[in-house]
Scaffold this motif. Structure first.
Motif, PDB file in Angstrom:
ATOM      1  N   ALA A 243       0.853  -1.144  -0.072  1.00 32.00           N
ATOM      2  CA  ALA A 243       0.243   0.125  -0.033  1.00 32.00           C
ATOM      3  C   ALA A 243       0.864   1.135   0.014  1.00 32.00           C
ATOM      4  N   GLU A 244       0.252   2.343  -0.533  1.00 33.06           N
ATOM      5  CA  GLU A 244       0.884   3.603  -0.313  1.00 33.06           C
ATOM      6  C   GLU A 244       0.101   4.575   0.355  1.00 33.06           C
ATOM      7  N   CYS A 245      -1.254   4.337   0.324  1.00 32.72           N
ATOM      8  CA  CYS A 245      -2.454   5.085   1.264  1.00 32.72           C
ATOM      9  C   CYS A 245      -2.877   3.973   2.300  1.00 32.72           C
ATOM     10  N   ARG A 264       4.282   1.680   9.829  1.00 28.09           N
ATOM     11  CA  ARG A 264       5.530   2.151   9.452  1.00 28.09           C
ATOM     12  C   ARG A 264       6.655   1.284   9.810  1.00 28.09           C
ATOM     13  N   ARG A 265       6.682   0.895  10.895  1.00 27.03           N
ATOM     14  CA  ARG A 265       7.879  -0.402  11.165  1.00 27.03           C
ATOM     15  C   ARG A 265       7.808  -1.445  10.525  1.00 27.03           C
ATOM     16  N   GLN A 266       6.622  -1.987  10.059  1.00 28.55           N
ATOM     17  CA  GLN A 266       6.567  -3.135   9.156  1.00 28.55           C
ATOM     18  C   GLN A 266       7.005  -2.719   7.785  1.00 28.55           C
ATOM     19  N   ALA A 267       6.618  -1.440   7.446  1.00 34.13           N
ATOM     20  CA  ALA A 267       6.973  -0.832   6.319  1.00 34.13           C
ATOM     21  C   ALA A 267       8.481  -0.986   5.817  1.00 34.13           C
ATOM     22  N   VAL A 268       9.373  -0.792   7.039  1.00 37.41           N
ATOM     23  CA  VAL A 268      10.788  -0.654   6.776  1.00 37.41           C
ATOM     24  C   VAL A 268      11.396  -2.106   6.863  1.00 37.41           C
ATOM     25  N   ASP A 275       7.951   7.064   5.441  1.00 32.85           N
ATOM     26  CA  ASP A 275       6.904   7.833   4.890  1.00 32.85           C
ATOM     27  C   ASP A 275       6.440   7.255   3.528  1.00 32.85           C
ATOM     28  N   ASP A 276       6.762   6.225   3.031  1.00 27.42           N
ATOM     29  CA  ASP A 276       6.297   5.752   1.988  1.00 27.42           C
ATOM     30  C   ASP A 276       4.696   5.117   2.166  1.00 27.42           C
ATOM     31  N   LEU A 277       4.256   5.355   3.325  1.00 29.40           N
ATOM     32  CA  LEU A 277       2.794   5.208   3.618  1.00 29.40           C
ATOM     33  C   LEU A 277       2.287   6.366   4.065  1.00 29.40           C
ATOM     34  N   ASP A 390       0.145  10.893  14.372  1.00 28.90           N
ATOM     35  CA  ASP A 390       1.079  10.875  13.368  1.00 28.90           C
ATOM     36  C   ASP A 390       0.405  10.351  12.101  1.00 28.90           C
ATOM     37  N   ILE A 391      -0.810  10.614  11.834  1.00 34.09           N
ATOM     38  CA  ILE A 391      -1.315  10.300  10.608  1.00 34.09           C
ATOM     39  C   ILE A 391      -1.000  11.423   9.713  1.00 34.09           C
ATOM     40  N   ASP A 392      -1.309  11.240   8.305  1.00 34.91           N
ATOM     41  CA  ASP A 392      -0.989  12.028   7.252  1.00 34.91           C
ATOM     42  C   ASP A 392      -2.254  12.863   6.902  1.00 34.91           C
ATOM     43  N   GLY A 393      -3.735  12.404   7.246  1.00 35.21           N
ATOM     44  CA  GLY A 393      -4.555  13.170   6.522  1.00 35.21           C
ATOM     45  C   GLY A 393      -6.006  12.332   6.993  1.00 35.21           C
ATOM     46  N   PHE A 394      -7.009  12.670   6.251  1.00 34.57           N
ATOM     47  CA  PHE A 394      -8.386  12.283   6.758  1.00 34.57           C
ATOM     48  C   PHE A 394      -9.175  11.861   5.489  1.00 34.57           C
TER      49      PHE A 394
END
Length: 477
Positions: A243-245, A264-268, A275-277, A390-394
């Motif tokens: 996923a990206e979003c 975010r930890r699992q993405a790494v 920040d890829d998510l 620490d979310i990016d948006g809504f």
């Protein structure tokens, strides 16, 4: 007000009458019964672009919510996502009246074939000039499986195993079938495309077999922006890889922050960056000129809301027929093949949850705790969520339409812009064009980054598969 990073805005909607906050279709100012009119959707798209929204996210389901009371009488009476029309067909009309607004559309891969599915999204990416995204879902309704001619769904984790293979096939089609330089458009030489640079995909897997060329030439993004909302352990692992979003719905800031950190930890761990998510919280905002007027509006909306309809919707998510329990009887665990995170959150509460408690939570017809107040008050709350969770948006769910989106654009967006939290104008790319959806969200070009698993299916300039290209989706000579 806390300071925080700029936030992203999606409107959250569905091609139906009742979406999240049930019962409000009966409000005299609500227009959601016009959902089958193109004017309804093009008007919404124009409003969102005027407000600088990044995207319109369109949910969808296959099947019906037949768990509550073991039927659909209430579902039809309150139009609880029934009837529901195809969301994909709305996108070209809305793209025609906008230049920048992105479109994230839900499609259930469990009932799709990768070959034809890949063409539909490439077509939409062409028609929107790179503004399309796909919300990846595997489904959770037994009614959908029966309607599609099956005895039942695959078990929860097996659905994700099938989804992994589906992704491998569509990545091969989108990223590996046509090289970037394959399209010539050479009228004088009578060569539209170079046959040496268009490759057949041969996939032989457990769930899918495919041998063929991608039917569409490369679109601006190639792979659409990838959305996902799984919150179970298996769903989180899938999101971290693909996923990206990511959409979350937890209404407690501390729990939401914990989930965000885990994602975010699992993405790494999957070889990507934190920040890829981009992580979006589902939210409902009720806005007016003052806090007092907003509270009055909330009270007005609640008079039309249908808490029991919200309970029926939630019953389908958990697989538990809440009508079998007394109002004050503790709810026991039900179908594990539904949305696992919904079941776990319900049955792992510190104290027993009863239907009466759920009806109180659904006072506005939905499960989101509404943000209520003036434009400044709601802007404060949005900023606090971004800062503390620490979310990016809504993902902003509708209440009474169109006034809920009009009020947000007219009252909240100016506050956010004044504080530097939302852009005043949409940026352009280096060629002076409106940015693609991916570029606007991530600021790094139209295509997926090389660290994303889809990149393994790309080809070198010589046309050969990259060394990391998976063997299960190889090109034929």
């Amino acid at each position: 007000m806390p300071t925080c990073k700029p936030l992203l805005l999606n409107a959250f909607n569905m091609n139906c009458v009742g979406h999240i906050n049930h019962g409000l279709w009966a409000h005299p100012r609500d227009r959601s019964i016009d959902y089958h009119s193109l004017d309804y959707w093009t008007g919404l798209a124009r409003t969102l672009e005027r407000g600088g929204f990044d995207g319109l996210f369109l949910a969808d389901i296959l099947g019906v919510y037949d768990v509550y009371q073991e039927g659909i009488e209430l579902i039809l009476a309150e139009s609880i996502q029934l009837p529901v029309n195809d969301p994909l067909l709305l996108v070209p009309a809305m793209a025609q009246v906008t230049e920048h607004l992105g479109f994230g559309v839900t499609v259930n891969l469990s009932y799709e074939t990768p070959y034809s599915f890949a063409r539909r999204f490439s077509t939409l990416d062409h028609l929107t000039r790179g503004r399309i995204g796909w919300n990846i879902v595997t489904g959770y309704l037994d009614s959908a499986a029966r309607a599609m001619g099956l005895d039942g769904q695959l078990e929860h984790d097996r659905r994700y195993e099938r989804a992994e293979e589906f992704m491998a096939v569509v990545y091969a089609l989108w990223e590996g079938s046509w090289e970037d330089s394959a399209v010539l458009r050479d009228k004088a030489g009578r060569r539209f495309a170079d046959g040496a640079k268009v490759h057949e995909i041969d996939h032989r897997g457990e769930f899918y077999r495919l041998r063929g060329y991608h039917l569409s030439e490369p679109s601006r993004q190639r792979t659409p922006v990838l959305y996902q909302a799984g919150s179970s352990g298996r769903g989180q692992a899938f999101a971290a890889r693909h996923a990206e979003c990511v959409f979350i719905s937890l209404q407690d800031r501390a729990k939401a922050r914990e989930l965000v950190r885990s994602l975010r930890r699992q993405a790494v761990e999957a070889g990507r960056r934190p920040d890829d998510l981009k992580i979006f919280l589902g939210a409902t905002a009720i806005v007016a000129d003052s806090d007092a007027e907003a509270r009055e509006r909330l009270a007005e909306y609640r008079r039309y809301a249908a808490p029991e309809a919200g309970l029926a919707h939630f019953a389908a998510s958990t697989g538990i027929d809440f009508s079998r329990f007394g109002l004050d009887e503790p709810i026991r665990r039900g179908n594990r093949n539904a949305i696992q995170s919904a079941v776990d959150n319900l049955t792992a509460a510190e104290r027993a949850v009863t239907p009466r408690m759920l009806l109180e939570q659904h006072a506005l017809g939905g499960r989101y705790t509404p943000l209520v107040g003036s434009g400044a008050t709601v802007a404060d709350e949005l900023a606090r969520w971004v800062e503390e969770a620490d979310i990016d948006g809504f993902n902003l769910a509708r209440t009474v339409v169109p006034e809920c989106f009009d009020a947000f654009v007219d009252l909240v967006v100016p506050e956010l812009r004044e504080r530097g939290l939302v852009k005043h104008d949409y940026p352009l790319d280096a060629q002076g064009r409106p940015q693609s959806l991916r570029q606007r969200l991530f600021g790094a070009g139209d295509r997926l980054p090389q660290r994303h698993p889809a990149a393994a299916y790309r080809r070198s300039g010589a046309g050969a598969p990259m060394p990391s290209s998976p063997a299960s989706s190889q090109a034929l000579p």
